[in-house]
Design a protein around this motif. Structure first.
Motif: not given
Length: 404
Positions: A371-375, A378-385, A390-391
């Motif tokens: 999911d993208y956060n405009a503020r 960056a991309l927030y991710a849940w990657n296998n626990g 991500f930038n």
């Protein structure tokens, strides 16, 4: 006779001595020759070894040069798309430089005012500051949106929870408000944990726990302007829950939207309905029978949850790994597993799509939330626990008066 024999013996003796000396000299010379021969043989072997090493060094040098050349070529190929971005940044730098100069001039005026109050009309100065602030905000507004060019990272923030889940910050919050919300698992839960800062999140210092009135489905939740938006369990209903009041502020069903693993992302997990936010507001992504199971994008009023407009894409929801919105464009990954990349994008501005090839590193092999956060840009991710960030690199197009 004896005298003659004696004479002959004495006359021959010097010759024998000379012969003996010559024999000894020859023996010494022979020894030296043998030693020198061995030395020459040793030197010859060393020369052969050096010759072999020189050949190896020469071959290695050619290999290294070829490798370096290939690396440089790859680096040049990688940098090539950034040339237009750098050209644009030159223009931005000139604009920012002029702003800096104007701020510097205002600072000098303020300093003079401090030294001699009343020497400058305060109201006029205040109006100049307001105009400059307006211009700066206008400039930032023009720089806010752009096209996704690159994804780098990830940075692992924490390892916790089950294989599936969601975590997020509020893109509408002030810069001093850095609360983090954490929702473990994709179903059968109502517990949301809140952390005051990212540091507290890493240290697992929970500031507050919320018990939602309804369980959630999937991991497509978003916090926006102090409220949590999520898909109600076993339904196509979006719920808006206020963290401040602890109450549900709104509920609304998405017409025709599939739910409960009818049209999930490729990883399953009841991920049929994905609520998102970007620079342009709130969105929800889902699929319908009417659109043959392909992704539908809807722009949503954050207060009433009313759908304002929809776009039908031709990308199968079940074939998508994950998706996220940036500046009104939906970006879709082709898998939730290793080797995934952003493969498809759909612009709501032009109602058109294009195939893309933007790789990103799926470090822990299974993505269940992106999911993208405009503020934070960056991309927030849940990657296998693992909770990772991500930038993103965007290509900004500066709007001019002629574009209006």
């Amino acid at each position: 006779m004896s005298i003659l024999l004696c004479y002959n013996i004495y006359s021959i003796y010097p010759t024998l001595v000379q012969v003996q000396n010559m024999s000894q000299s020859i023996e010494v010379l022979n020894l030296r020759t043998q030693r020198d021969f061995q030395y020459v043989m040793k030197m010859e072997n060393q020369m052969k070894g050096l010759r072999t090493k020189f050949r190896q060094v020469e071959d290695d040098r050619k290999t290294i040069m070829a490798k370096n050349f290939q690396e440089l070529k790859e680096k040049m190929d990688e940098l090539q798309p950034l040339i237009p971005v750098l050209e644009q940044y030159k223009t931005d730098a000139q604009l920012i430089s002029s702003f800096k100069e104007e701020i510097r001039n205002l600072s000098m005026v303020l300093t003079a005012i401090q030294e001699e109050m009343g020497a400058y009309d305060y109201d006029e100065l205040y109006q100049r500051v307001l105009r400059l602030d307006s211009r700066l905000r206008n400039c930032m507004g023009k720089l806010t949106c752009g096209k996704l060019m690159k994804i780098t990272g990830p940075v692992t923030i924490k390892t916790s929870g089950t294989r599936f889940g969601a975590w997020m910050t509020d893109p509408q919050a002030s810069q001093r408000n850095n609360r983090v919300w954490y929702m473990d698992s994709y179903t059968n839960s109502k517990i949301v944990r809140e952390y005051k800062t990212m540091e507290d999140f890493v240290a697992n210092v929970v500031s507050r726990t919320y018990n939602l009135p309804f369980k959630w489905e999937g991991t497509g939740h978003v916090v926006y302007n102090g409220s949590l938006y999520y898909n109600k369990y076993q339904s196509n209903i979006i719920v808006k829950y206020s963290f401040e009041t602890g109450r549900v502020l709104a509920q609304r069903a998405l017409e025709y939207a599939g739910f409960h693993n009818t049209y999930p992302y490729s990883w399953g997990g009841y991920s049929d309905i994905d609520v998102m936010a970007d620079e342009l507001g709130m969105w929800v992504v889902y699929a319908t029978n009417q659109n043959a199971g392909n992704i539908v994008i809807a722009q949503m009023d954050p207060d009433t949850l009313e759908v304002q407009k929809t776009w039908n894409t031709e990308y199968s929801k079940r074939n998508a790994g994950e998706s996220f919105m940036i500046c009104g464009t939906l970006y879709i990954t082709n898998s939730h597993l290793t080797g995934a990349k952003v493969y498809y994008s759909y612009s709501t501005k032009t109602s058109s799509y294009e195939y893309t090839d933007i790789p990103f590193h799926n470090q822990y092999f299974h993505m269940s939330m992106l999911d993208y956060n405009a503020r934070e840009r960056a991309l927030y991710a849940w990657n296998n626990g693992h909770q990772v960030l991500f930038n993103v690199t965007l290509f900004h197009v500066i709007k001019t008066e002629d574009d209006s």
